[in-house]
Design an enzyme around this catalytic site. Structure first.
Site, PDB file in Angstrom:
ATOM      1  N   GLY A 238     -15.761 -21.786  10.356  1.00 61.25           N
ATOM      2  CA  GLY A 238     -15.540 -21.511   8.933  1.00 61.25           C
ATOM      3  C   GLY A 238     -15.372 -20.044   8.574  1.00 61.25           C
ATOM      4  O   GLY A 238     -15.248 -19.718   7.382  1.00 61.25           O
TER       5      GLY A 238
ATOM      6  N   ASP B  43     -11.314 -21.870  -2.676  1.00 61.55           N
ATOM      7  CA  ASP B  43     -11.753 -22.533  -1.437  1.00 61.55           C
ATOM      8  C   ASP B  43     -10.626 -23.337  -0.791  1.00 61.55           C
ATOM      9  O   ASP B  43     -10.492 -23.367   0.439  1.00 61.55           O
ATOM     10  CB  ASP B  43     -12.924 -23.487  -1.718  1.00 61.55           C
TER      11      ASP B  43
ATOM     12  N   SER C 126     -20.251 -11.389  -0.235  1.00 65.64           N
ATOM     13  CA  SER C 126     -19.053 -10.955  -0.962  1.00 65.64           C
ATOM     14  C   SER C 126     -18.968  -9.442  -1.194  1.00 65.64           C
ATOM     15  O   SER C 126     -17.870  -8.876  -1.082  1.00 65.64           O
ATOM     16  CB  SER C 126     -18.941 -11.708  -2.283  1.00 65.64           C
TER      17      SER C 126
ATOM     18  N   LYS D  35     -21.220 -23.446 -10.006  1.00 62.02           N
ATOM     19  CA  LYS D  35     -19.791 -23.737  -9.798  1.00 62.02           C
ATOM     20  C   LYS D  35     -19.235 -24.852 -10.695  1.00 62.02           C
ATOM     21  O   LYS D  35     -18.052 -24.875 -10.981  1.00 62.02           O
ATOM     22  CB  LYS D  35     -19.531 -24.105  -8.337  1.00 62.02           C
TER      23      LYS D  35
ATOM     24  N   ASN E  90     -14.828 -21.092  -8.398  1.00 69.21           N
ATOM     25  CA  ASN E  90     -15.557 -20.046  -7.657  1.00 69.21           C
ATOM     26  C   ASN E  90     -15.076 -18.635  -7.986  1.00 69.21           C
ATOM     27  O   ASN E  90     -15.610 -17.668  -7.467  1.00 69.21           O
ATOM     28  CB  ASN E  90     -15.516 -20.303  -6.143  1.00 69.21           C
TER      29      ASN E  90
ATOM     30  N   TYR F  42     -19.829 -21.258   9.516  1.00 69.33           N
ATOM     31  CA  TYR F  42     -19.468 -20.025  10.223  1.00 69.33           C
ATOM     32  C   TYR F  42     -20.652 -19.395  10.939  1.00 69.33           C
ATOM     33  O   TYR F  42     -20.487 -18.452  11.707  1.00 69.33           O
ATOM     34  CB  TYR F  42     -18.806 -19.010   9.276  1.00 69.33           C
TER      35      TYR F  42
ATOM     36  N   ALA G  86     -18.526 -28.723  -0.927  1.00 65.84           N
ATOM     37  CA  ALA G  86     -17.541 -28.034  -0.079  1.00 65.84           C
ATOM     38  C   ALA G  86     -16.393 -28.974   0.283  1.00 65.84           C
ATOM     39  O   ALA G  86     -15.242 -28.554   0.400  1.00 65.84           O
ATOM     40  CB  ALA G  86     -18.225 -27.519   1.190  1.00 65.84           C
TER      41      ALA G  86
ATOM     42  N   ALA H 260     -18.919 -35.366   1.922  1.00 67.71           N
ATOM     43  CA  ALA H 260     -18.350 -35.654   0.598  1.00 67.71           C
ATOM     44  C   ALA H 260     -19.103 -34.863  -0.469  1.00 67.71           C
ATOM     45  O   ALA H 260     -19.204 -35.289  -1.616  1.00 67.71           O
ATOM     46  CB  ALA H 260     -18.435 -37.156   0.310  1.00 67.71           C
ATOM     47  N   GLY H 261     -19.605 -33.687  -0.088  1.00 71.01           N
ATOM     48  CA  GLY H 261     -20.353 -32.847  -1.032  1.00 71.01           C
ATOM     49  C   GLY H 261     -19.452 -31.854  -1.729  1.00 71.01           C
ATOM     50  O   GLY H 261     -18.228 -32.034  -1.798  1.00 71.01           O
TER      51      GLY H 261
HETATM   52  P1  ATR Z   1     -22.124 -28.344   0.107  1.00 71.25           P
HETATM   53  O1  ATR Z   1     -21.932 -27.746  -1.262  1.00 71.25           O
HETATM   54  O2  ATR Z   1     -22.425 -27.341   1.190  1.00 71.25           O
HETATM   55  O3  ATR Z   1     -21.037 -29.295   0.475  1.00 71.25           O
HETATM   56  P2  ATR Z   1     -23.735 -30.628  -0.562  1.00 71.25           P
HETATM   57  O4  ATR Z   1     -22.913 -30.870  -1.775  1.00 71.25           O
HETATM   58  O5  ATR Z   1     -25.211 -30.768  -0.644  1.00 71.25           O
HETATM   59  O6  ATR Z   1     -23.495 -29.168   0.004  1.00 71.25           O
HETATM   60  O7  ATR Z   1     -23.180 -31.574   0.611  1.00 71.25           O
HETATM   61  C1  ATR Z   1     -23.744 -31.590   1.883  1.00 71.25           C
HETATM   62  C2  ATR Z   1     -22.960 -32.554   2.756  1.00 71.25           C
HETATM   63  O8  ATR Z   1     -23.569 -32.589   4.049  1.00 71.25           O
HETATM   64  C3  ATR Z   1     -22.975 -34.000   2.247  1.00 71.25           C
HETATM   65  O9  ATR Z   1     -21.794 -34.643   2.646  1.00 71.25           O
HETATM   66  C4  ATR Z   1     -24.193 -34.552   2.981  1.00 71.25           C
HETATM   67  O10 ATR Z   1     -24.194 -35.961   3.130  1.00 71.25           O
HETATM   68  P3  ATR Z   1     -24.904 -36.919   2.016  1.00 71.25           P
HETATM   69  O11 ATR Z   1     -23.953 -36.973   0.856  1.00 71.25           O
HETATM   70  O12 ATR Z   1     -25.062 -38.210   2.708  1.00 71.25           O
HETATM   71  O13 ATR Z   1     -26.214 -36.239   1.666  1.00 71.25           O
HETATM   72  C5  ATR Z   1     -24.010 -33.929   4.334  1.00 71.25           C
HETATM   73  N1  ATR Z   1     -25.256 -33.883   5.104  1.00 71.25           N
HETATM   74  C6  ATR Z   1     -26.308 -33.038   4.927  1.00 71.25           C
HETATM   75  N2  ATR Z   1     -27.276 -33.300   5.847  1.00 71.25           N
HETATM   76  C7  ATR Z   1     -26.816 -34.342   6.620  1.00 71.25           C
HETATM   77  C8  ATR Z   1     -27.328 -35.058   7.738  1.00 71.25           C
HETATM   78  N3  ATR Z   1     -28.528 -34.764   8.264  1.00 71.25           N
HETATM   79  N4  ATR Z   1     -26.558 -36.041   8.272  1.00 71.25           N
HETATM   80  C9  ATR Z   1     -25.350 -36.334   7.758  1.00 71.25           C
HETATM   81  N5  ATR Z   1     -24.799 -35.686   6.703  1.00 71.25           N
HETATM   82  C10 ATR Z   1     -25.511 -34.707   6.129  1.00 71.25           C
END
Ligand code: ATR
Length: 286
Positions: A250, A112, A27, A76, A97, A229, A140, A137-138
């Site tokens: 990204g 975002d 940033s 966050k 953010n 990215y 981001a 579904a994390g």
């Molecule tokens: P961010 O803030 O970058 O989104 P996060 O909240 O930890 O980080 O989310 C990471 C995402 O990548 C999640 O959707 C995670 O899936 P899970 O909820 O099943 O953990 C996904 N992810 C990370 N490693 C993975 C892998 N090896 N295979 C499939 N999905 C993965």
């Protein structure tokens, strides 16, 4: 661009980013050239803030009349409890953010969602009424999903390794966007949908060799976006390219979440070309 001492005066306003760790933050490289380009007497710095010090830090930053702050991992979500006001978008995402000091009060925003939507412009999609598949579904994913739904996507399919997490996110989003359809699906189900766009929000692909999906298994796919990215071309995007599908990484989301933060703070259009160039230069060095 280095901020040199001679550019810092008694009147210089302070902006920055809080996180832990924070030394890797891009940033400063994005925001300092923007202030300089518009002749705004301000600097942007990093503040390492441990989770246990978050409240003290936010009160202290207000006391020091810091004008605006970006918030990154791990703050966050926790930051909500210290805010006086939160935008509708940030509330729907459940994360903040960007903070603006509004006469001694913090207003929280999340750039975002708009940053991601803006980054899709080169694909030339009209998102209104589109069907979109989202991998992940994390944290981001929430910003991306809210952006897509606010842009009028009519069907959003969420596919995640941990299926339970996809269901929870789908239910949460459906509560905010009742008119649109948000569904948790398996990868096999997703592959059968007719999708205008597939978005990867997982971290899979940042290690170069892994891909979160096999695009040749999808029946009907319009375009692909990856929010990673670095590397600039993930295996997913490489496959999209081979299949002749429009695609983007990204970098745009990173740029436009920053330009949106700049405008949220200053009330002025961000110097996008300068910020884009600064980001490219920085990314080419790391
Ligand atoms: P961010 O803030 O970058 O989104 P996060 O909240 O930890 O980080 O989310 C990471 C995402 O990548 C999640 O959707 C995670 O899936 P899970 O909820 O099943 O953990 C996904 N992810 C990370 N490693 C993975 C892998 N090896 N295979 C499939 N999905 C993965």
């Amino acid at each position: 661009m280095r901020v040199i001492e001679s550019m810092i005066h008694g009147t210089t306003q302070i902006y920055g980013v809080i996180g832990d760790p924070i030394s890797h933050s891009l940033s400063p490289s994005l925001q300092n050239p923007a202030f300089a380009a518009l002749g705004i007497d301000a600097v942007y710095v990093t503040f390492r803030v441990a989770p246990s010090s978050l409240g003290d830090a936010l009160r202290g930053l207000l006391a020091l009349n810091v004008q605006g702050i970006n918030v990154t991992v791990p703050h966050k979500n926790e930051v909500f409890q210290y805010l006086d006001e939160v935008t509708d978008t940030a509330r729907k995402i459940g994360a903040v953010n960007t903070l603006r000091n509004d006469s001694g009060h913090w207003i929280g925003e999340n750039t975002d969602a708009t940053g991601f939507i803006r980054s899709l412009e080169p694909l030339g999609l009209n998102l209104s009424g589109c069907s979109v598949g989202m991998l992940g579904a994390g944290g981001a994913a929430r910003g991306v999903a809210v952006g897509l739904l606010e842009a009028g996507v009519s069907r959003l399919f969420i596919c995640n390794r941990n299926y339970e997490r996809a269901i929870i996110l789908a239910e949460l989003l459906q509560a905010s966007f009742g008119q649109q359809s948000v569904k948790a699906v398996s990868l096999e189900q997703l592959e059968k949908e007719e999708l205008n766009l597939l978005v990867n929000t997982t971290t899979v692909g940042s290690e170069r060799y892994a891909s979160p999906a096999k695009l040749n298994r999808f029946d009907n796919l319009g375009a692909v976006a990856d929010i990673i990215y670095r590397p600039s071309q993930t295996p997913l995007l490489l496959e999209a390219e081979k299949l002749g599908l429009p695609n983007l990484n990204g970098g745009g989301m990173l740029l436009y979440q920053g330009t949106a933060a700049f405008s949220f703070w200053t009330g002025r259009p961000a110097p996008e070309i300068i910020m884009c160039k600064a980001l490219d230069e920085h990314l080419s060095k790391i």
